[in-house]
Write an enzyme that holds these catalytic residues in place. Sequence first.
Site, mmCIF file in Angstrom:
data_model
loop_
_atom_site.group_PDB
_atom_site.id
_atom_site.type_symbol
_atom_site.label_atom_id
_atom_site.label_comp_id
_atom_site.label_asym_id
_atom_site.label_seq_id
_atom_site.Cartn_x
_atom_site.Cartn_y
_atom_site.Cartn_z
ATOM 1 N N CYS A 45 0.869 -1.192 0.132
ATOM 2 C CA CYS A 45 0.089 -0.089 0.038
ATOM 3 C C CYS A 45 1.054 1.166 -0.106
ATOM 4 C CB CYS A 45 -0.874 0.161 1.235
ATOM 5 S SG CYS A 45 -2.014 -1.357 1.422
ATOM 6 N N ASN A 102 -1.055 1.575 5.887
ATOM 7 C CA ASN A 102 -0.085 0.572 5.159
ATOM 8 C C ASN A 102 0.747 -0.338 6.019
ATOM 9 O OD1 ASN A 102 3.373 0.771 3.825
ATOM 10 N ND2 ASN A 102 1.865 -0.973 3.804
ATOM 11 N N GLY A 103 0.029 -1.650 6.241
ATOM 12 C CA GLY A 103 0.777 -2.557 7.005
ATOM 13 C C GLY A 103 -0.527 -3.696 7.480
ATOM 14 N N GLU A 129 15.685 -16.826 -12.467
ATOM 15 C CA GLU A 129 15.181 -15.299 -12.705
ATOM 16 C C GLU A 129 14.340 -15.153 -14.159
ATOM 17 O OE1 GLU A 129 14.680 -13.070 -10.981
ATOM 18 O OE2 GLU A 129 14.790 -10.928 -12.064
ATOM 19 N N LYS A 144 10.586 -13.708 -14.204
ATOM 20 C CA LYS A 144 10.091 -12.687 -15.067
ATOM 21 C C LYS A 144 8.859 -13.047 -15.749
ATOM 22 C CE LYS A 144 11.211 -10.058 -13.244
ATOM 23 N NZ LYS A 144 12.225 -10.174 -12.180
ATOM 24 N N GLU A 170 5.513 -13.186 -13.636
ATOM 25 C CA GLU A 170 5.409 -12.106 -13.123
ATOM 26 C C GLU A 170 4.434 -11.243 -14.004
ATOM 27 O OE1 GLU A 170 8.636 -10.656 -9.651
ATOM 28 O OE2 GLU A 170 9.152 -10.826 -11.717
#
Length: 615
Positions: free
Chosen positions: A2, A101-102, A488, A492, A495
């Site tokens: 957030c 945020n949290g 990786e 990518k 994602e």
Amino acid sequence: MCGIVGYIGPREAYPIIIEGLKRLEYRGYDSAGVALFDGTDLKVCKTKGKVVDLENKLPTNITNTGHIGIGHTRWATHGVPNDVNSHPHYSNSGNLVIIHNGIIENYEALKKELIKRGFTFQSDTDTEVLVNLIEDVKNKENVKLGKAVQIALNQVIGAYAIAVFDKTQPKEIVIARLGSPLAVGVGKDEFFIASDASPFLEYTKDAIYLEDEEMAIIRLNRDIKIRKIKDDSLVDPYVQTLKLNLEEIEKGGFDHFMLKEIYEQPRAITDTYRGRLNRQEAIIKMSSVEDNMKKFLNADRIIIVACGTSWHAGLVAEYIFEDLARIPVEVEYASEFRYRNPIITEKDVVIAISQSGETADTLAAIKLAKSKGAFVFGVCNVVGSSIARETDAGAYTHAGPEIGVASTKAFTTQITVLYLIALRLARAKGTISSSDFRHHLLELEMIPKKVEKVLESNEHIKYIADIYKDVHNFLYLGRGYNFPVALEGALKLKEISYIHAEGYPAAEMKHGPIALIDENMPIVVIATKKGHYEKVVSNIQEIKARKGKIIGIVTEGDVDVRELADHVIEVPETLESLSPLLTTIPLQLLSYHIAVLIGKNVDQPRNLAKSVTVE
Ligand code: G6P
């Protein structure tokens, strides 16, 4: 995760908040909302979706009023992304609004208590519980907002960066931080509040970063008072002048931040070794390593902790450190490390890698390692971030702001920093000869030019992307230094295109993934000349025999793989240990183009966030 923004001062708050939210969208984009106070009335507008959806939803009369406001862009934790669960949240009286945020971990217990006391709740969020807890304290204790926030936070377990506004005390905003970042931009008679400095850079470069367990009351036309939440002691504000430029956080003519950041890698890698690598004198100068040389040299082992792409950089570093400096290395997911009662001693050096410097699990792993007496070294990109401050010493990557959610230049610059450290330790330990050391320095210095060369293959890579854009599965294979690159590359693609992809050590293919191979399966094989080339060529033969489609990442001038593969992408020759800095680039571009071609939102992929400040 957030993003939170706030403004209090003589300017119109709305444009500052809305533009600020756009800059913070990398932190989450499930929903967005603002609360604006126009002098008499408090108006809240919020919606599921992105900041632009919020802009479209806002009534025109909300846009021209008020000098105080707060805004939020959400990455959902408690409660699905919908309008009701969006922030800001009102308290029951409608007087208080909050952005958060949290995660409030004990929110269910607090909620039960509040329900008993007559409070009702519209949303499923922990945040609505917090704002009502503050209201309850305020009424019960008959105190002002600041005190109520403080008392309430002392009952809370979890993490937060919050901003709270009370329309009965409309000349102040109260903010607080524990575990989630919070910066205050200090202008002339005005203050900006934000999760990072990007929303206020164009107005002021003077910033205060709140520390954990601090809160502040920011008053219109007056001042900022910072206190410790626990013991109420006053803290002297430490105002620092930031060096960041606005241009660095804008797209600069590229269609997406991700593409811009891929193209920035030659510059970013140069910036990372600049001032540290001196080839003429054949030295590497990193004060944080020199100052702690004994700790590194006496270490029984190095433990690397990180998450996501940074963890992949850690895996590459494992090969580098063991190969060059002959120091045993273990690489751990921070989230596993912190919960598995690891054996850590004072003779361990822990290296924490994090682009954002805010990843909650990495931060917790650092705290654990420190509590056991280990020396903790940070490799971060964001200057002044929580991890940078929490570690005993560290080195910045100097990649510049990375906005695209899929990490690119952070990865290559992390490898660069770790390479420099490994080389420096290798020299100090005598595990590398002086001529080899010079050779490594020379080769590292040549990497940016070679990355530029790889970037010239962009159109060719786009052509390959077009052929495979509609498949459902991809396999990525590599060996040695390029095994983490395979991981990786697969990450990518997952994602940003949501295509399933797996990275595997090429030789392990026989133990499972080979069963997946048929004529519909594209397999990206990293087959550069020095990395167990013949073995990888054999693996390619095995794929070919099963009719898999082969995309080879090869060294310039390669003949053998070219004969077998359906496509090849060439990278210039370099040392095997440096090859990940080159072989990663085509994989970044391949994912980028596939995602763009199938119409995905490259910079803001679904469900992800750039900075994961929840565990
Ligand atoms: C998130 C990001 C990834 C990143 C990971 C670790 O998942 O989307 O790109 O690699 O967090 O982040 P850090 O900031 O600690 O490197």
